[in-house]
Design an enzyme around this catalytic site. Structure first.
Site, PDB file in Angstrom:
ATOM      1  N   GLU A  30      19.232   7.746  33.368  1.00  0.00           N
ATOM      2  CA  GLU A  30      20.459   8.529  33.604  1.00  0.00           C
ATOM      3  C   GLU A  30      20.996   8.278  35.017  1.00  0.00           C
ATOM      4  O   GLU A  30      22.202   8.277  35.236  1.00  0.00           O
ATOM      5  CB  GLU A  30      20.169  10.021  33.350  1.00  0.00           C
TER       6      GLU A  30
ATOM      7  N   GLU B 280      10.712   3.688  29.483  1.00  0.00           N
ATOM      8  CA  GLU B 280      11.570   4.584  28.713  1.00  0.00           C
ATOM      9  C   GLU B 280      12.705   3.786  28.076  1.00  0.00           C
ATOM     10  O   GLU B 280      13.732   3.530  28.725  1.00  0.00           O
ATOM     11  CB  GLU B 280      12.174   5.653  29.629  1.00  0.00           C
TER      12      GLU B 280
ATOM     13  N   HIS C 272      15.486   6.680  36.987  1.00  0.00           N
ATOM     14  CA  HIS C 272      15.641   7.165  35.607  1.00  0.00           C
ATOM     15  C   HIS C 272      16.911   6.547  35.015  1.00  0.00           C
ATOM     16  O   HIS C 272      17.899   6.334  35.732  1.00  0.00           O
ATOM     17  CB  HIS C 272      15.725   8.694  35.607  1.00  0.00           C
TER      18      HIS C 272
ATOM     19  N   SER D  62      11.801  10.867  23.644  1.00  0.00           N
ATOM     20  CA  SER D  62      11.607  11.743  22.484  1.00  0.00           C
ATOM     21  C   SER D  62      10.135  11.976  22.134  1.00  0.00           C
ATOM     22  O   SER D  62       9.770  12.060  20.961  1.00  0.00           O
ATOM     23  CB  SER D  62      12.385  11.201  21.269  1.00  0.00           C
TER      24      SER D  62
ATOM     25  N   LYS E 130      15.286  17.571  34.056  1.00  0.00           N
ATOM     26  CA  LYS E 130      16.687  17.163  34.226  1.00  0.00           C
ATOM     27  C   LYS E 130      17.507  18.328  34.793  1.00  0.00           C
ATOM     28  O   LYS E 130      16.998  19.105  35.580  1.00  0.00           O
ATOM     29  CB  LYS E 130      17.267  16.661  32.898  1.00  0.00           C
TER      30      LYS E 130
ATOM     31  N   GLY F 170      16.221  11.353  24.526  1.00  0.00           N
ATOM     32  CA  GLY F 170      17.050  12.477  24.082  1.00  0.00           C
ATOM     33  C   GLY F 170      17.731  12.243  22.741  1.00  0.00           C
ATOM     34  O   GLY F 170      18.643  12.968  22.368  1.00  0.00           O
TER      35      GLY F 170
ATOM     36  N   ASN G  99      10.125  16.155  32.881  1.00  0.00           N
ATOM     37  CA  ASN G  99      11.382  15.915  33.579  1.00  0.00           C
ATOM     38  C   ASN G  99      12.394  16.917  33.023  1.00  0.00           C
ATOM     39  O   ASN G  99      12.904  16.729  31.927  1.00  0.00           O
ATOM     40  CB  ASN G  99      11.851  14.470  33.325  1.00  0.00           C
TER      41      ASN G  99
END
Ligand code: PEP
Length: 254
Positions: A98, A168, A96, A214, A11, A174, A9
């Site tokens: 985000e 996730e 996701h 991560s 992003k 991240g 991904n």
């Protein structure tokens, strides 16, 4: 046997020229790799170029990071399933964290996208995961159940076989802080149990569940060796060909 699936991904990273450079190096790195499904989800602007460069590759599949649920129309800034299909996109990341946190996506909206993807023969990579506050409050399993039931409402057992779930934990994305293999396995087993309740045990046993948060070359092998972990969704470590290829290699069946 569930075939492991490792997805990048990217992003909001990687221009068209950077994408071409990445692919050149990455392809050399994975020349001898077999038995793993590899997906790259670049930003929308690089999809057409990557599609052209991949040329229908069986080894590396194309993914999108999001899409809208309508086929066309007055939806400024959005991308439709039909647009993705034309570029031979196979997978689409939906829900996701985000998108949920920054852009306010709800399970109800994600559910519409899941149905639109399945109707267009795009395989959803459905992301679910708890925040740190939810984990600290001991609510992670409840959160996963709510997200899965809401996002997958109305999905049949047959359709579920085309869904990949990505667990996730938001606190691991991240941040450099990943879930321990035991924490991840425990969450994955719970996801599978919820999928069984939504469909049946036989179907749930076939659905692939990726871990994301991560993942890097140093921790990939131990994470991927857990019984209910069928792959990884990789952000930061997928921006560099060598580190992504090392994660892919950690997923090769022994
Ligand atoms: C992600 O964004 O899906 C992700 C897992 O990111 P990272 O690997 O950088 O934590």
């Amino acid at each position: 046997m569930r075939k492991k699936i490792i997805a990048a991904n990217w992003k909001m990273n990687m221009t068209v020229s950077e994408t071409a450079g990445f692919l050149e190096d990455f392809r050399l790195d994975i020349e001898d790799v077999n038995g793993v499904e590899i997906v790259i989800a670049p930003p929308f602007t690089a999809l057409a170029k990557l599609s052209e460069l991949l040329g229908g590759s069986q080894k590396i599949r194309l993914g999108a990071q999001n899409m809208y649920f309508e086929m066309s129309g007055a939806f400024t800034g959005e991308i439709s399933p039909a647009m993705l299909r034309e570029l031979f996109v196979r997978y689409v990341i939906l829900g996701h964290s985000e998108r949920r946190q920054i852009f306010g996506e709800t399970d109800a909206l994600i559910n519409k996208k899941v149905h639109a993807a399945l109707a267009s023969e795009l395989k959803p990579i459905l992301c679910v995961g708890e925040t740190l506050a939810e984990r600290d409050a001991g609510k992670e399993k409840q959160v996963l159940e709510t997200q899965l039931k809401g996002s997958l409402a109305g999905v049949t057992a047959e359709q579920m076989l085309d869904v990949v779930v990505a667990y996730e934990p938001v606190w691991a994305i991240g941040t450099g802080r990943n879930a321990s293999p035991e924490q991840a396995q425990d969450a994955h087993a719970h996801v599978r149990a919820v999928l069984a309740a939504l469909t049946n045990a036989e179907t749930a046993d076939k659905v692939r569940i990726q871990y994301g948060g991560s993942v890097k070359p140093a921790n990939a092998a131990v994470i991927l060796s857990q019984p209910d972990i069928d792959g990884a969704l990789v952000g930061g470590a997928a921006l560099e060909p060598r580190s992504f290829s090392e994660i892919v290699k950690a997923a090769v069946p022994q």
